[in-house]
Design a protein around this motif. Structure first.
Motif, PDB file in Angstrom:
ATOM      1  N   ASP A 133       0.822  -1.216   0.000  1.00 60.10           N
ATOM      2  CA  ASP A 133       0.000   0.000   0.000  1.00 60.10           C
ATOM      3  C   ASP A 133       0.852   1.260   0.000  1.00 60.10           C
ATOM      4  O   ASP A 133       0.359   2.344  -0.305  1.00 60.10           O
ATOM      5  N   VAL A 134       2.133   1.118   0.311  1.00 58.17           N
ATOM      6  CA  VAL A 134       3.068   2.249   0.332  1.00 58.17           C
ATOM      7  C   VAL A 134       4.182   2.074  -0.701  1.00 58.17           C
ATOM      8  O   VAL A 134       4.531   3.007  -1.414  1.00 58.17           O
ATOM      9  N   PHE A 135       4.735   0.882  -0.774  1.00 61.13           N
ATOM     10  CA  PHE A 135       5.885   0.608  -1.638  1.00 61.13           C
ATOM     11  C   PHE A 135       5.482  -0.132  -2.908  1.00 61.13           C
ATOM     12  O   PHE A 135       4.658  -1.041  -2.880  1.00 61.13           O
ATOM     13  N   SER A 136       6.119   0.248  -4.012  1.00 62.66           N
ATOM     14  CA  SER A 136       6.204  -0.588  -5.198  1.00 62.66           C
ATOM     15  C   SER A 136       7.607  -1.175  -5.220  1.00 62.66           C
ATOM     16  O   SER A 136       8.540  -0.611  -4.623  1.00 62.66           O
ATOM     17  N   PHE A 137       7.773  -2.300  -5.916  1.00 66.89           N
ATOM     18  CA  PHE A 137       9.043  -3.012  -5.836  1.00 66.89           C
ATOM     19  C   PHE A 137       9.647  -3.176  -7.222  1.00 66.89           C
ATOM     20  O   PHE A 137       9.071  -3.814  -8.105  1.00 66.89           O
ATOM     21  N   GLY A 138      10.811  -2.535  -7.397  1.00 66.29           N
ATOM     22  CA  GLY A 138      11.528  -2.571  -8.655  1.00 66.29           C
ATOM     23  C   GLY A 138      12.720  -3.507  -8.581  1.00 66.29           C
ATOM     24  O   GLY A 138      12.942  -4.212  -7.586  1.00 66.29           O
ATOM     25  N   ALA A 139      13.512  -3.530  -9.629  1.00 64.11           N
ATOM     26  CA  ALA A 139      14.592  -4.496  -9.805  1.00 64.11           C
ATOM     27  C   ALA A 139      15.963  -3.879  -9.507  1.00 64.11           C
ATOM     28  O   ALA A 139      16.218  -2.718  -9.821  1.00 64.11           O
ATOM     29  N   HIS A 140      16.836  -4.711  -8.908  1.00 64.55           N
ATOM     30  CA  HIS A 140      18.187  -4.262  -8.545  1.00 64.55           C
ATOM     31  C   HIS A 140      19.193  -5.389  -8.816  1.00 64.55           C
ATOM     32  O   HIS A 140      20.198  -5.494  -8.125  1.00 64.55           O
ATOM     33  N   THR A 141      18.875  -6.216  -9.801  1.00 63.15           N
ATOM     34  CA  THR A 141      19.532  -7.459 -10.218  1.00 63.15           C
ATOM     35  C   THR A 141      19.088  -8.616  -9.326  1.00 63.15           C
ATOM     36  O   THR A 141      18.642  -8.430  -8.196  1.00 63.15           O
ATOM     37  N   HIS A 142      19.222  -9.826  -9.886  1.00 64.77           N
ATOM     38  CA  HIS A 142      18.986 -11.035  -9.091  1.00 64.77           C
ATOM     39  C   HIS A 142      20.230 -11.355  -8.269  1.00 64.77           C
ATOM     40  O   HIS A 142      20.167 -11.399  -7.040  1.00 64.77           O
ATOM     41  N   ALA A 143      21.360 -11.533  -8.931  1.00 59.83           N
ATOM     42  CA  ALA A 143      22.567 -11.938  -8.200  1.00 59.83           C
ATOM     43  C   ALA A 143      23.808 -11.188  -8.671  1.00 59.83           C
ATOM     44  O   ALA A 143      24.929 -11.694  -8.557  1.00 59.83           O
ATOM     45  N   LEU A 144      23.617  -9.973  -9.181  1.00 58.36           N
ATOM     46  CA  LEU A 144      24.761  -9.188  -9.675  1.00 58.36           C
ATOM     47  C   LEU A 144      25.098  -8.004  -8.778  1.00 58.36           C
ATOM     48  O   LEU A 144      25.916  -7.163  -9.156  1.00 58.36           O
ATOM     49  N   HIS A 145      24.468  -7.924  -7.598  1.00 56.13           N
ATOM     50  CA  HIS A 145      24.816  -6.841  -6.673  1.00 56.13           C
ATOM     51  C   HIS A 145      26.037  -7.275  -5.876  1.00 56.13           C
ATOM     52  O   HIS A 145      25.981  -7.553  -4.685  1.00 56.13           O
ATOM     53  N   ASP A 146      27.142  -7.331  -6.579  1.00 54.58           N
ATOM     54  CA  ASP A 146      28.391  -7.798  -5.985  1.00 54.58           C
ATOM     55  C   ASP A 146      29.522  -7.300  -6.867  1.00 54.58           C
ATOM     56  O   ASP A 146      29.311  -6.901  -8.011  1.00 54.58           O
ATOM     57  N   ARG A 147      30.711  -7.325  -6.313  1.00 51.66           N
ATOM     58  CA  ARG A 147      31.896  -7.004  -7.107  1.00 51.66           C
ATOM     59  C   ARG A 147      33.077  -7.791  -6.557  1.00 51.66           C
ATOM     60  O   ARG A 147      33.043  -8.259  -5.415  1.00 51.66           O
ATOM     61  N   LYS A 148      34.089  -7.946  -7.387  1.00 47.89           N
ATOM     62  CA  LYS A 148      35.215  -8.806  -7.004  1.00 47.89           C
ATOM     63  C   LYS A 148      35.967  -8.238  -5.806  1.00 47.89           C
ATOM     64  O   LYS A 148      36.466  -8.986  -4.964  1.00 47.89           O
ATOM     65  N   ASP A 149      36.074  -6.933  -5.738  1.00 47.58           N
ATOM     66  CA  ASP A 149      36.666  -6.282  -4.567  1.00 47.58           C
ATOM     67  C   ASP A 149      36.201  -4.829  -4.558  1.00 47.58           C
ATOM     68  O   ASP A 149      35.522  -4.380  -5.482  1.00 47.58           O
ATOM     69  N   ALA A 150      36.548  -4.102  -3.500  1.00 44.51           N
ATOM     70  CA  ALA A 150      36.054  -2.731  -3.319  1.00 44.51           C
ATOM     71  C   ALA A 150      36.554  -1.774  -4.387  1.00 44.51           C
ATOM     72  O   ALA A 150      36.018  -0.671  -4.522  1.00 44.51           O
ATOM     73  N   HIS A 151      37.568  -2.173  -5.136  1.00 48.35           N
ATOM     74  CA  HIS A 151      38.171  -1.263  -6.115  1.00 48.35           C
ATOM     75  C   HIS A 151      37.684  -1.509  -7.539  1.00 48.35           C
ATOM     76  O   HIS A 151      38.110  -0.825  -8.465  1.00 48.35           O
ATOM     77  N   THR A 152      36.817  -2.510  -7.727  1.00 48.99           N
ATOM     78  CA  THR A 152      36.306  -2.781  -9.063  1.00 48.99           C
ATOM     79  C   THR A 152      34.825  -2.435  -9.132  1.00 48.99           C
ATOM     80  O   THR A 152      34.142  -2.346  -8.112  1.00 48.99           O
ATOM     81  N   SER A 153      34.334  -2.258 -10.338  1.00 45.05           N
ATOM     82  CA  SER A 153      32.913  -1.963 -10.517  1.00 45.05           C
ATOM     83  C   SER A 153      32.097  -3.246 -10.387  1.00 45.05           C
ATOM     84  O   SER A 153      32.629  -4.355 -10.362  1.00 45.05           O
ATOM     85  N   GLY A 154      30.785  -3.088 -10.308  1.00 42.43           N
ATOM     86  CA  GLY A 154      29.904  -4.214 -10.063  1.00 42.43           C
ATOM     87  C   GLY A 154      29.869  -5.209 -11.219  1.00 42.43           C
ATOM     88  O   GLY A 154      30.283  -4.920 -12.345  1.00 42.43           O
ATOM     89  N   LEU A 155      29.338  -6.409 -10.911  1.00 40.81           N
ATOM     90  CA  LEU A 155      29.324  -7.495 -11.887  1.00 40.81           C
ATOM     91  C   LEU A 155      28.520  -7.154 -13.135  1.00 40.81           C
ATOM     92  O   LEU A 155      28.794  -7.683 -14.214  1.00 40.81           O
ATOM     93  N   LEU A 156      27.533  -6.271 -13.011  1.00 45.98           N
ATOM     94  CA  LEU A 156      26.729  -5.912 -14.175  1.00 45.98           C
ATOM     95  C   LEU A 156      27.597  -5.355 -15.300  1.00 45.98           C
ATOM     96  O   LEU A 156      27.276  -5.536 -16.476  1.00 45.98           O
ATOM     97  N   THR A 157      28.690  -4.709 -14.963  1.00 42.27           N
ATOM     98  CA  THR A 157      29.577  -4.145 -15.990  1.00 42.27           C
ATOM     99  C   THR A 157      30.744  -5.075 -16.322  1.00 42.27           C
ATOM    100  O   THR A 157      31.542  -4.747 -17.198  1.00 42.27           O
ATOM    101  N   GLN A 158      30.837  -6.209 -15.638  1.00 38.08           N
ATOM    102  CA  GLN A 158      31.977  -7.109 -15.836  1.00 38.08           C
ATOM    103  C   GLN A 158      31.634  -8.362 -16.623  1.00 38.08           C
ATOM    104  O   GLN A 158      32.493  -8.940 -17.284  1.00 38.08           O
ATOM    105  N   LEU A 159      30.370  -8.783 -16.562  1.00 31.77           N
ATOM    106  CA  LEU A 159      29.976 -10.051 -17.170  1.00 31.77           C
ATOM    107  C   LEU A 159      29.524  -9.864 -18.618  1.00 31.77           C
ATOM    108  O   LEU A 159      29.153  -8.768 -19.025  1.00 31.77           O
ATOM    109  N   PRO A 160      29.518 -10.949 -19.403  1.00 32.57           N
ATOM    110  CA  PRO A 160      29.041 -10.852 -20.789  1.00 32.57           C
ATOM    111  C   PRO A 160      27.569 -10.450 -20.845  1.00 32.57           C
ATOM    112  O   PRO A 160      26.779 -10.752 -19.946  1.00 32.57           O
TER     113      PRO A 160
END
Length: 244
Positions: A133-160
């Motif tokens: 009644d208050v929130f709608s729910f959008g997408a933030h990836t299934h399992a790509l909210h991660d990165r190899k380390d703090a100095h690299t960008s997220g998996l969304l920009t790393q994977l094919p």
């Protein structure tokens, strides 16, 4: 001719009270519920009103004019703290919000609120049903909210491309209602990621870049206004100053 001042899309992540925040004081994404409520009260008392992302999409596509003092509220990551604190405050002031969900973290059953956890404290399907009644729910990836380390960008920009599209389609379909709205993890994006977001069926996608949403913006690269713990009410009010 009316000047287009743009629409502020507020970006939040997590809410903890000072006295319970033992582990995450240094994180730039955590503010107090008291600060959040003072913001919502100010917006309510000054005649601001939330719009849906569907309305924002029509505005960006130049299909709909929006009334003055329109704004959007977004939360990234789907933390249980949004159930604990944001939901009752938003309901109190009559505001709506979008919560971007990492569906690989979504449990079936509700979890007790635990301020000593963060990434493991995700909204359940039960929670989302009770909060709709208050929130709608959008997408933030299934399992790509991660990165190899703090100095690299997220998996969304790393994977094919094909792997990213497959994850994003799964993300959309695992939400309570498949959503055409997306937020980039960490705000990281590249041409391949943007193409994958488009081809997975998303109509709007949000970055973490600072700015408002304007008529004719690229709908897959929309700016937001982050709200952070080093801000005060003066900083928050300045988000809505028409000179911004």
């Amino acid at each position: 001719m009316q000047i287009d001042n743009g629409i502020p899309a507020l970006m939040y992540h997590n809410l903890f009270r000072e006295e319970e925040n033992h582990k995450f004081k240094g994180t730039f994404v955590t503010i107090t519920p008291e600060f959040f409520e003072s913001q919502m009260k100010w917006l309510h008392d000054n005649g601001y009103h939330t719009i849906s992302l569907e309305d924002l999409q029509k505005y960006v596509e130049k299909e709909k004019a929006l009334p003055d003092k329109s704004f959007v509220i977004t939360f990234d990551d789907g933390f249980v703290s949004t159930r604990q604190y944001a939901y009752p405050i938003l309901k109190k002031y009559g505001f709506k919000a979008e919560n971007f969900i990492i569906t690989s973290r979504t449990p079936n059953q509700s979890q007790p609120f635990d301020p000593n956890q963060l990434t493991t404290q995700a909204l359940s399907m039960q929670d989302m049903e009770k909060m709709k009644d208050v929130f709608s729910f959008g997408a933030h990836t299934h399992a790509l909210h991660d990165r190899k380390d703090a100095h690299t960008s997220g998996l969304l920009t790393q994977l094919p491309y094909a792997e990213v599209v497959a994850d994003l389609k799964l993300n959309r379909n695992k939400l309570p209602t498949p959503s055409p709205y997306f937020a980039y993890p960490y705000g990281n994006l590249n041409e391949t990621g943007i193409r994958a977001v488009r081809d997975a069926g998303f109509k709007l996608a949000f970055t973490t870049q600072e700015g408002r949403v304007f008529l004719g913006d690229n709908p897959l690269i929309l700016d937001r206004k982050g709200v952070y713990p080093n801000m005060d009410m003066g900083d928050f009010k300045n988000i809505f100053a028409t000179s911004n």
